[in-house]
Design a protein around this motif. Structure first.
Motif, mmCIF file in Angstrom:
data_model
loop_
_atom_site.group_PDB
_atom_site.id
_atom_site.type_symbol
_atom_site.label_atom_id
_atom_site.label_comp_id
_atom_site.label_asym_id
_atom_site.label_seq_id
_atom_site.Cartn_x
_atom_site.Cartn_y
_atom_site.Cartn_z
ATOM 1 N N ALA A 55 20.198 -18.024 30.891
ATOM 2 C CA ALA A 55 20.853 -18.004 31.499
ATOM 3 C C ALA A 55 20.012 -16.222 31.504
ATOM 4 O O ALA A 55 19.993 -15.821 33.026
ATOM 5 N N GLU A 56 19.627 -15.584 30.221
ATOM 6 C CA GLU A 56 19.033 -14.317 30.420
ATOM 7 C C GLU A 56 17.411 -14.340 31.121
ATOM 8 O O GLU A 56 17.066 -13.689 31.778
ATOM 9 N N GLY A 57 16.614 -15.451 30.731
ATOM 10 C CA GLY A 57 15.132 -15.710 31.562
ATOM 11 C C GLY A 57 15.730 -15.467 33.072
ATOM 12 O O GLY A 57 14.817 -14.536 33.401
ATOM 13 N N MET A 58 16.915 -16.062 33.556
ATOM 14 C CA MET A 58 17.040 -15.808 35.296
ATOM 15 C C MET A 58 17.904 -14.669 35.399
ATOM 16 O O MET A 58 17.609 -13.711 36.390
ATOM 17 N N GLU A 97 21.833 -24.657 29.153
ATOM 18 C CA GLU A 97 21.768 -24.099 27.867
ATOM 19 C C GLU A 97 23.138 -23.130 27.992
ATOM 20 O O GLU A 97 22.645 -22.553 28.869
ATOM 21 N N HIS A 98 24.489 -23.813 26.649
ATOM 22 C CA HIS A 98 25.187 -22.088 27.226
ATOM 23 C C HIS A 98 26.064 -22.464 28.570
ATOM 24 O O HIS A 98 26.274 -21.346 28.730
ATOM 25 N N VAL A 111 16.980 -28.812 32.813
ATOM 26 C CA VAL A 111 16.701 -28.521 31.260
ATOM 27 C C VAL A 111 18.214 -28.702 30.373
ATOM 28 O O VAL A 111 19.204 -28.801 30.248
ATOM 29 N N ILE A 112 17.844 -30.023 29.335
ATOM 30 C CA ILE A 112 18.253 -30.275 28.448
ATOM 31 C C ILE A 112 18.285 -30.144 26.867
ATOM 32 O O ILE A 112 17.239 -30.401 26.488
ATOM 33 N N LYS A 113 19.113 -29.735 26.213
ATOM 34 C CA LYS A 113 19.299 -30.473 24.648
ATOM 35 C C LYS A 113 18.470 -31.065 23.972
ATOM 36 O O LYS A 113 18.864 -32.326 24.889
ATOM 37 N N ILE A 114 17.400 -31.232 23.207
ATOM 38 C CA ILE A 114 16.707 -32.388 22.986
ATOM 39 C C ILE A 114 17.743 -33.099 21.694
ATOM 40 O O ILE A 114 18.267 -33.034 21.219
ATOM 41 N N TYR A 155 15.700 -26.794 23.923
ATOM 42 C CA TYR A 155 16.081 -27.738 24.900
ATOM 43 C C TYR A 155 14.315 -28.127 25.555
ATOM 44 O O TYR A 155 13.570 -27.412 25.135
ATOM 45 N N HIS A 156 14.687 -29.332 26.411
ATOM 46 C CA HIS A 156 13.376 -29.559 26.839
ATOM 47 C C HIS A 156 13.392 -29.826 28.588
ATOM 48 O O HIS A 156 14.532 -30.671 29.074
ATOM 49 N N VAL A 157 13.298 -29.858 28.979
ATOM 50 C CA VAL A 157 12.536 -30.414 30.572
ATOM 51 C C VAL A 157 12.752 -31.846 31.143
ATOM 52 O O VAL A 157 12.052 -32.515 30.293
#
Lengths: 208, 275
Positions: A55-58, A97-98, A111-114, A155-157
């Motif tokens: 979210a911060e990145g976007m 993520e969150h 993008v999901i949590k490992i 997280y990963h793609v």
């Protein structure tokens, strides 16, 4: 290598750009850390490093008014872009993520949590891991053994089309380490912190 | 699979590298920038620079002559001073592996300037003890992956228990290492750098009981530090201590190819290291 790559390292307020700049300097590649639309538009290659949350990145991209410019440069003008860590994650269509957030959409996927429920492994996934090269991609040229890269992430793609995956590593489950989709490239690990194998990734990207 | 990390720790006092014994004795060992290329070539997995200078008012220029006039100076720009931030910048320009910087970090600005000059992570210690919410603030701004909480521990033979110390091992805090490391994790620390003061510089091996107690109690990576005298001690720190990474200072300083030798020993012991 093409005549003279001119690299814009995109600064959206998330990430350690200095390390990427230092790595390119060692390769004698001219680069600028910038969020200036003109500098981004006049570059030959874009590198988008990032650490932090999806979210911060976007938010960082939108605040600097770069959302449409990046979509234009990458999707319409087909400029080559390499995303690093969070940078790569922002290339997909949605992140979990969150919350649930919309990404840049260069690559359909999420993008999901490992998932470590079965393995019981620690998160974040921090450290050096072997990457198994998949398929025949430009970004993985020049390795005569499985390369080893430095990872820091939870997280990963997961792309909708698995053929864009150029490398995976084993962390209980297959973790997407490298993606390549036409002019869009992504490394989940930090090539700028992965010694000689990481430098090879930059060389491969910049020789295209 | 993920490989256990081997991490040289470089101690800086007044801008030059020193070795340390039980946090007290310091001997000059050289130039902080020159070591980066060697340690990287020797396959160090990360580097940790800790500024252990205790005098904030020190004039950094006073100690430069201690490392001058040596061939090791050839790699260092003439403009470099031995101010910590200057050192971080010059080290990071050559550092193609992760770089952690610690020592005298009190504010978010202290973290910001280190990252801006090329550090990938910072190690915080006394400030986290003084103000535990500082860990949360730092993790929120810079991300947990950037925040290493360094914990110095002594064993009290009378009470028969371990205790956390602040201010370079001077002040007892009354905290148990397990309780404090759990709190650090809960507040957003990304890793724990767990250091035994008793073992520092003794070459007797890690305090594996301490390391095991913490690595079992937290789910973030624990980096073991303090006491390595043989390469077998790294194997023990991973196997007995349960550490995710093993760090050391003195053993790496005086032997050519030391990190590669350590990794070959570990590989022979069945550990999948990066070589």
């Amino acid at each position: 290598m093409i005549a003279s790559p001119k690299v814009a390292i995109i600064d959206c307020g998330v990430g350690n750009h200095t390390s990427v700049y230092n790595a390119l300097t060692l390769l004698k590649i001219p680069a600028a850390i910038t969020c200036d639309p003109e500098a981004i538009a006049s570059s030959t290659h874009l590198i988008f490093p990032g650490v932090g949350s999806f979210a911060e990145g976007m938010e960082g991209i939108k605040e600097r008014g770069l959302l449409e410019l990046l979509q234009e440069e990458v999707m319409v003008r087909k400029k080559r872009i390499l995303g690093i860590c969070l940078g790569m994650q922002l290339f997909v269509s949605e992140g979990f993520e969150h919350g649930h957030f919309k990404g840049l959409g260069f690559i359909p996927g999420k993008v999901i949590k490992i998932d470590t429920t079965a393995s019981g492994l620690r998160l974040p996934h921090i450290g050096w891991n072997d990457v198994h090269v998949i398929g025949d991609h430009q970004i993985t040229k020049g390795f005569d053994r499985p390369p080893i890269f430095y990872f820091v992430h939870s997280y990963h793609v997961v792309p909708d089309d698995p053929s864009v995956i150029a490398g995976v590593c084993d962390y209980g489950v297959d973790v997407t380490a490298l993606i390549e989709h036409a002019n869009v490239f992504g490394a989940q690990f930090h090539p700028e912190k992965s010694h000689d194998d990481g430098m090879q990734i930059f060389k491969n990207f910049l020789e295209m | 699979m993920l490989k256990p990390r081997i991490i040289p720790v470089l101690l800086l006092k007044n801008g030059i590298l020193v070795r340390s014994k039980t946090f007290t004795f310091h001997q000059h060992t050289g130039n902080p920038v020159e070591q980066v290329a060697r340690y990287t070539a020797w396959k160090a997995d990360e580097l940790i620079y800790l500024d252990i200078n205790r005098d904030d008012a020190h004039d950094f220029r006073e100690t430069l002559h201690l490392i001058g006039n040596t061939t090791s100076h050839r790699d260092v720009p003439a403009t470099m001073t031995n101010n910590m931030i200057d050192i971080v910048r010059h080290v990071s320009e050559r550092c193609m592996i992760p770089l952690t910087v610690g020592g005298k970090i009190r504010t978010l600005d202290d973290i910001r300037i280190r990252i801006k000059n090329g550090a990938d992570k910072v190690s915080i210690n006394t400030q986290a003890l003084n103000e535990p919410v500082f860990i949360e603030k730092a993790a929120r701004v810079f991300g947990s992956q950037c925040i290493v909480v360094c914990v110095d521990v002594k064993f009290d033979p009378e009470k028969k228990k371990h205790e956390v110390y602040a201010h370079f091992g001077k002040d007892a805090t009354g905290l148990s290492p397990v309780a404090w490391c759990r709190e650090a994790e809960r507040r957003g620390a990304g890793e724990i750098l767990l250091q035994s003061i008793d073992r520092d510089g003794t070459a007797k091996g890690y305090d594996n009981e301490l390391i095991r107690s913490v690595s079992d109690a937290v789910s973030i990576p624990v980096i073991a530090l303090g006491g390595v005298g043989t390469y077998q001690h790294f194997v023990e720190g991973l196997a007995e201590g349960g550490a995710s990474a093993v760090a050391a200072a003195n053993i790496f300083h005086f032997s050519e190819q030391s990190i590669i030798k350590a990794k070959k020993h570990m590989k022979a012991a069945g550990i999948d290291v990066r070589l």
